[in-house]
Design a protein around this motif. Structure first.
Motif, PDB file in Angstrom:
ATOM      1  N   ARG A   1       0.862  -1.169   0.000  1.00 14.11           N
ATOM      2  CA  ARG A   1       0.000   0.000   0.000  1.00 14.11           C
ATOM      3  C   ARG A   1       0.910   1.234   0.000  1.00 14.11           C
ATOM      4  NH1 ARG A   1      -4.961   1.620   1.370  1.00 14.11           N
ATOM      5  NH2 ARG A   1      -5.168   3.738   2.182  1.00 14.11           N
TER       6      ARG A   1
ATOM      7  N   SER B   1      -4.433   1.318  -2.195  1.00 13.61           N
ATOM      8  CA  SER B   1      -4.138  -0.057  -1.830  1.00 13.61           C
ATOM      9  C   SER B   1      -3.265  -0.721  -2.879  1.00 13.61           C
ATOM     10  CB  SER B   1      -5.443  -0.826  -1.632  1.00 13.61           C
ATOM     11  OG  SER B   1      -6.132  -0.952  -2.864  1.00 13.61           O
TER      12      SER B   1
ATOM     13  N   THR C   1      -3.450  -3.858  -4.513  1.00 15.87           N
ATOM     14  CA  THR C   1      -3.921  -4.607  -5.671  1.00 15.87           C
ATOM     15  C   THR C   1      -5.158  -3.994  -6.317  1.00 15.87           C
ATOM     16  OG1 THR C   1      -5.064  -6.048  -4.121  1.00 15.87           O
ATOM     17  CG2 THR C   1      -2.939  -6.807  -4.954  1.00 15.87           C
ATOM     18  N   ARG C   2      -6.170  -3.713  -5.514  1.00 13.45           N
ATOM     19  CA  ARG C   2      -7.409  -3.187  -6.105  1.00 13.45           C
ATOM     20  C   ARG C   2      -7.310  -1.707  -6.429  1.00 13.45           C
ATOM     21  NH1 ARG C   2     -12.469  -6.005  -2.860  1.00 13.45           N
ATOM     22  NH2 ARG C   2     -11.881  -8.171  -3.286  1.00 13.45           N
TER      23      ARG C   2
ATOM     24  N   THR D   1      -7.776   0.712  -4.316  1.00 11.52           N
ATOM     25  CA  THR D   1      -8.743   1.476  -3.538  1.00 11.52           C
ATOM     26  C   THR D   1      -8.063   2.708  -2.950  1.00 11.52           C
ATOM     27  OG1 THR D   1      -9.882  -0.566  -2.959  1.00 11.52           O
ATOM     28  CG2 THR D   1     -10.372   1.380  -1.638  1.00 11.52           C
TER      29      THR D   1
END
Length: 116
Positions: free
Chosen positions: A33, A52, A54-55, A57
């Motif tokens: 992150r 974040s 991977t996603r 966010t």
């Protein structure tokens, strides 16, 4: 060798824009992150934005919502902070922080000064 290097700071007039970059090497960047913090003279370091691993966010401090956008390019091991409609109160040293499960890494910071 782990490196986290911020760039893109400078002097800009109120209402102007800057794009900060945070380039990382020496660790698996995509697993981390990444947060942007800032610290103004005489004030505590504050979280500005985060993304974040991977996603992708994102989250933002209330003071920058709608003006700043954080993004990442894992292929380039880089996170960006697009800053629009800058205000004098955005003046600070901006730091990049990569946070993993067991370790976190900081850059040396880049100065952003918003002044006419």
């Amino acid at each position: 060798q782990v490196q986290v290097v911020e760039s893109g700071g400078g002097l800009v007039q109120p209402g102007g824009s800057l794009r900060l970059s945070c380039a990382a090497s020496g660790f698996l960047f995509s697993d981390y992150r990444v947060n942007w913090y800032r610290q103004a003279p005489g004030k505590e370091r504050e979280l500005v934005a985060g993304i974040s691993s991977t996603r992708g966010t994102t989250n933002y401090a209330d003071s920058v919502k709608g003006r700043f956008t954080i993004s990442r390019d894992n292929a380039r091991n880089t996170v960006y902070l697009q800053m629009n409609n800058l205000k004098p109160e955005d003046t600070a040293v901006y730091f990049c922080n990569a946070v993993g499960l067991l370790k976190d890494f900081w850059g040396q910071g880049t100065q952003v000064t918003v002044s006419s």
